[in-house]
Design an enzyme around this catalytic site. Structure first.
Site, PDB file in Angstrom:
ATOM      1  N   PRO A   1      -6.750   3.962   1.512  1.00 49.47           N
ATOM      2  CA  PRO A   1      -5.497   3.370   1.007  1.00 49.47           C
ATOM      3  C   PRO A   1      -5.187   2.078   1.762  1.00 49.47           C
ATOM      4  CG  PRO A   1      -5.030   5.240   2.454  1.00 49.47           C
ATOM      5  CD  PRO A   1      -6.521   5.201   2.267  1.00 49.47           C
TER       6      PRO A   1
ATOM      7  N   CYS B   1       0.071   5.652   9.412  1.00 48.96           N
ATOM      8  CA  CYS B   1       0.489   4.251   9.316  1.00 48.96           C
ATOM      9  C   CYS B   1       1.304   3.846  10.544  1.00 48.96           C
ATOM     10  CB  CYS B   1       1.314   4.038   8.048  1.00 48.96           C
ATOM     11  SG  CYS B   1       1.857   2.339   7.865  1.00 48.96           S
TER      12      CYS B   1
ATOM     13  N   LYS C   1      -4.067  12.130   6.192  1.00 47.76           N
ATOM     14  CA  LYS C   1      -4.735  11.032   6.897  1.00 47.76           C
ATOM     15  C   LYS C   1      -4.027  10.805   8.230  1.00 47.76           C
ATOM     16  CE  LYS C   1      -6.468   6.356   6.071  1.00 47.76           C
ATOM     17  NZ  LYS C   1      -5.525   5.440   6.711  1.00 47.76           N
TER      18      LYS C   1
ATOM     19  N   GLY D   1     -12.597   3.918  10.034  1.00 48.37           N
ATOM     20  CA  GLY D   1     -12.303   2.865  10.996  1.00 48.37           C
ATOM     21  C   GLY D   1     -13.472   1.929  11.238  1.00 48.37           C
ATOM     22  N   ASP D   2     -13.241   0.637  10.912  1.00 48.48           N
ATOM     23  CA  ASP D   2     -14.169  -0.444  11.265  1.00 48.48           C
ATOM     24  C   ASP D   2     -15.531  -0.395  10.583  1.00 48.48           C
ATOM     25  OD1 ASP D   2     -12.101  -1.160  12.873  1.00 48.48           O
ATOM     26  OD2 ASP D   2     -13.104  -0.759  14.776  1.00 48.48           O
TER      27      ASP D   2
ATOM     28  N   ARG E   1     -10.820  -2.209   5.009  1.00 47.67           N
ATOM     29  CA  ARG E   1     -10.986  -3.667   5.019  1.00 47.67           C
ATOM     30  C   ARG E   1     -12.397  -4.095   4.657  1.00 47.67           C
ATOM     31  NH1 ARG E   1      -8.543  -3.990  10.878  1.00 47.67           N
ATOM     32  NH2 ARG E   1      -9.710  -2.032  10.898  1.00 47.67           N
TER      33      ARG E   1
HETATM   34  C1  LIG Z   1      -3.572  -4.251   4.801  1.00 43.97           C
HETATM   35  C2  LIG Z   1      -3.691  -2.791   5.154  1.00 43.97           C
HETATM   36  C3  LIG Z   1      -2.934  -1.856   4.463  1.00 43.97           C
HETATM   37  C4  LIG Z   1      -3.037  -0.494   4.766  1.00 43.97           C
HETATM   38  N1  LIG Z   1      -2.302   0.403   4.051  1.00 43.97           N
HETATM   39  C5  LIG Z   1      -2.434   1.731   4.309  1.00 43.97           C
HETATM   40  C6  LIG Z   1      -1.737   2.697   3.533  1.00 43.97           C
HETATM   41  O1  LIG Z   1      -1.006   2.369   2.586  1.00 43.97           O
HETATM   42  N2  LIG Z   1      -1.902   4.006   3.865  1.00 43.97           N
HETATM   43  C7  LIG Z   1      -2.727   4.413   4.899  1.00 43.97           C
HETATM   44  O2  LIG Z   1      -2.858   5.614   5.161  1.00 43.97           O
HETATM   45  N3  LIG Z   1      -3.401   3.516   5.630  1.00 43.97           N
HETATM   46  C8  LIG Z   1      -3.295   2.199   5.344  1.00 43.97           C
HETATM   47  N4  LIG Z   1      -4.033   1.302   6.061  1.00 43.97           N
HETATM   48  C9  LIG Z   1      -5.033   1.794   7.020  1.00 43.97           C
HETATM   49  C10 LIG Z   1      -6.395   1.941   6.331  1.00 43.97           C
HETATM   50  O3  LIG Z   1      -6.374   2.905   5.305  1.00 43.97           O
HETATM   51  C11 LIG Z   1      -7.493   2.315   7.339  1.00 43.97           C
HETATM   52  O4  LIG Z   1      -7.169   3.551   7.935  1.00 43.97           O
HETATM   53  C12 LIG Z   1      -7.660   1.286   8.444  1.00 43.97           C
HETATM   54  O5  LIG Z   1      -7.614  -0.037   7.923  1.00 43.97           O
HETATM   55  C13 LIG Z   1      -8.983   1.482   9.189  1.00 43.97           C
HETATM   56  O6  LIG Z   1     -10.068   1.444   8.298  1.00 43.97           O
HETATM   57  P1  LIG Z   1     -10.929   0.106   8.019  1.00 43.97           P
HETATM   58  O7  LIG Z   1     -11.358  -0.417   9.369  1.00 43.97           O
HETATM   59  O8  LIG Z   1     -12.072   0.584   7.172  1.00 43.97           O
HETATM   60  O9  LIG Z   1     -10.022  -0.874   7.326  1.00 43.97           O
HETATM   61  C14 LIG Z   1      -3.916  -0.067   5.794  1.00 43.97           C
HETATM   62  C15 LIG Z   1      -4.655  -1.010   6.497  1.00 43.97           C
HETATM   63  C16 LIG Z   1      -4.559  -2.356   6.197  1.00 43.97           C
HETATM   64  C17 LIG Z   1      -5.389  -3.343   6.958  1.00 43.97           C
END
Ligand SMILES: Cc1cc2nc3c(=O)[nH]c(=O)nc-3n(C[C@H](O)[C@H](O)[C@H](O)COP(=O)(O)O)c2cc1C
Length: 309
Positions: free
Chosen positions: A17, A101, A140, A202-203, A226
């Site tokens: 998300p 969050c 989550k 994550g990452d 991301r």
């Molecule tokens: C712009 C943005 C918006 C996000 N919105 C949510 C969200 O609505 N709900 C949630 O559980 N996590 C949210 N996250 C966290 C991501 O779901 C994820 O846990 C976090 O970015 C780490 O994963 P990644 O490194 O693959 O991005 C958000 C992260 C970013 C950067």
């Protein structure tokens, strides 16, 4: 094969998300590129209960994106339960509860990552949501409030006992926000302690890295946030050999989907937000990004994106 409740997924790689990004068009795009399922942007339980138009607009879905998970956030068990029931009117296949969050707007109301400091309240929320619906409920979470207060294993065990069908672990603390690095070995620990599926997060910036996370930690699936922006190939595994023409084709498909499903008044901003993510790292991409931001119409953006090898 990733299985949550009675649902089986075509891939263990999941779109995380992302508020402002994981709308229906982007979810559809990622499903077409092979994501096992996608999670919506976080949806406020209050917005749902008061049936606020802006909240209801976020719940649009189409058959093609199934299975889909809608994510709820909030801090009051009864309202979360009521909101989950309303969510069923929109036919999600799963409901995810946001307990990770770190954004102030969310945590100051006791929701998101703040719930990791209130496991009893978190337990009551999970139980109410599970009781309210007959579809899998996932949670989550993060590692805990801060390095010295990591409670992810106990918290995940509590979630399982309370009825969660799977747990996703973003391996950072609340205090870390999105900085620093993840601590993957906590995903291993959670996986070893639970019998329900555990999804690592994550990452992750490549398909290969996602498979490695599963290999190293034993987790059942990997959520990618991301790393999927402007890069839906992360789900198909084709990332390394993507040509400029393929990037252009995907960006234009994404633009078509945005145009098909988003309200006209919001469109240009959303399109710019997403389109700037494509072509990243390629020669001349910073100029292209500037041109996209300066564009005053979809037609102009379409022309900018129409590049070939
Ligand atoms: C712009 C943005 C918006 C996000 N919105 C949510 C969200 O609505 N709900 C949630 O559980 N996590 C949210 N996250 C966290 C991501 O779901 C994820 O846990 C976090 O970015 C780490 O994963 P990644 O490194 O693959 O991005 C958000 C992260 C970013 C950067």
């Amino acid at each position: 094969m990733l299985q949550i409740g009675s649902l089986t997924f075509s891939s263990p790689l999941i779109l995380a998300p992302l508020a402002g990004y994981t709308d229906l068009p982007f979810r559809l795009l990622c499903r077409r590129f092979g994501a096992g399922y996608c999670v919506s942007e976080m949806i406020s339980c209050h917005g749902l209960v008061y049936r606020q138009p802006n909240t209801l607009r976020m719940l649009r879905s189409v058959e093609e994106e199934r299975p889909v998970s809608f994510q709820l956030f909030g801090a009051e068990p009864d309202i979360m339960g009521e909101a989950a029931k309303i969510l069923l009117e929109f036919s999600p296949d799963m409901i995810d509860i946001n307990m990770g969050c770190p954004v102030k707007k969310v945590t100051k109301k006791g929701a998101g990552a703040a719930l990791m400091t209130e496991p009893k309240l978190a337990e009551a929320i999970i139980k109410e949501v599970v009781k309210a619906v007959d579809i899998p409920v996932t949670v989550k979470i993060r590692l805990g409030k801060e390095r010295e207060k990591i409670n992810v294993v106990e918290f995940a065990q509590m979630a399982e006992t309370a009825g969660a069908a799977a747990v996703t672990v973003h391996a950072r603390t609340w205090a870390q926000g999105f900085t620093g690095t993840i601590d993957q070995h906590y995903i291993t620990k959670v996986k070893a302690a639970l019998s329900i599926p555990v999804v690592g997060n994550g990452d992750i910036t490549s398909h290969q890295a996602a498979l490695e996370m599963m290999d190293v930690t034993g987790c059942d699936g990997v959520m990618i946030g991301r790393g999927a922006l402007g890069n839906p190939w992360i789900f198909s595994g084709k990332t390394t050999s993507v040509t400029l023409a393929e990037i252009s084709e995907a960006a234009l498909l994404h633009l078509d989907l945005l145009e098909q499903f988003l309200p006209a008044e919001k469109l240009l901003g959303y399109v710019k937000n997403h389109m700037c993510r494509y072509f990243k790292g390629l020669h001349g991409s910073s100029i292209l990004r500037r041109e996209i931001f300066a564009a005053d119409s979809l037609l102009a953006i379409r022309q900018l994106l129409s590049v070939t090898d």
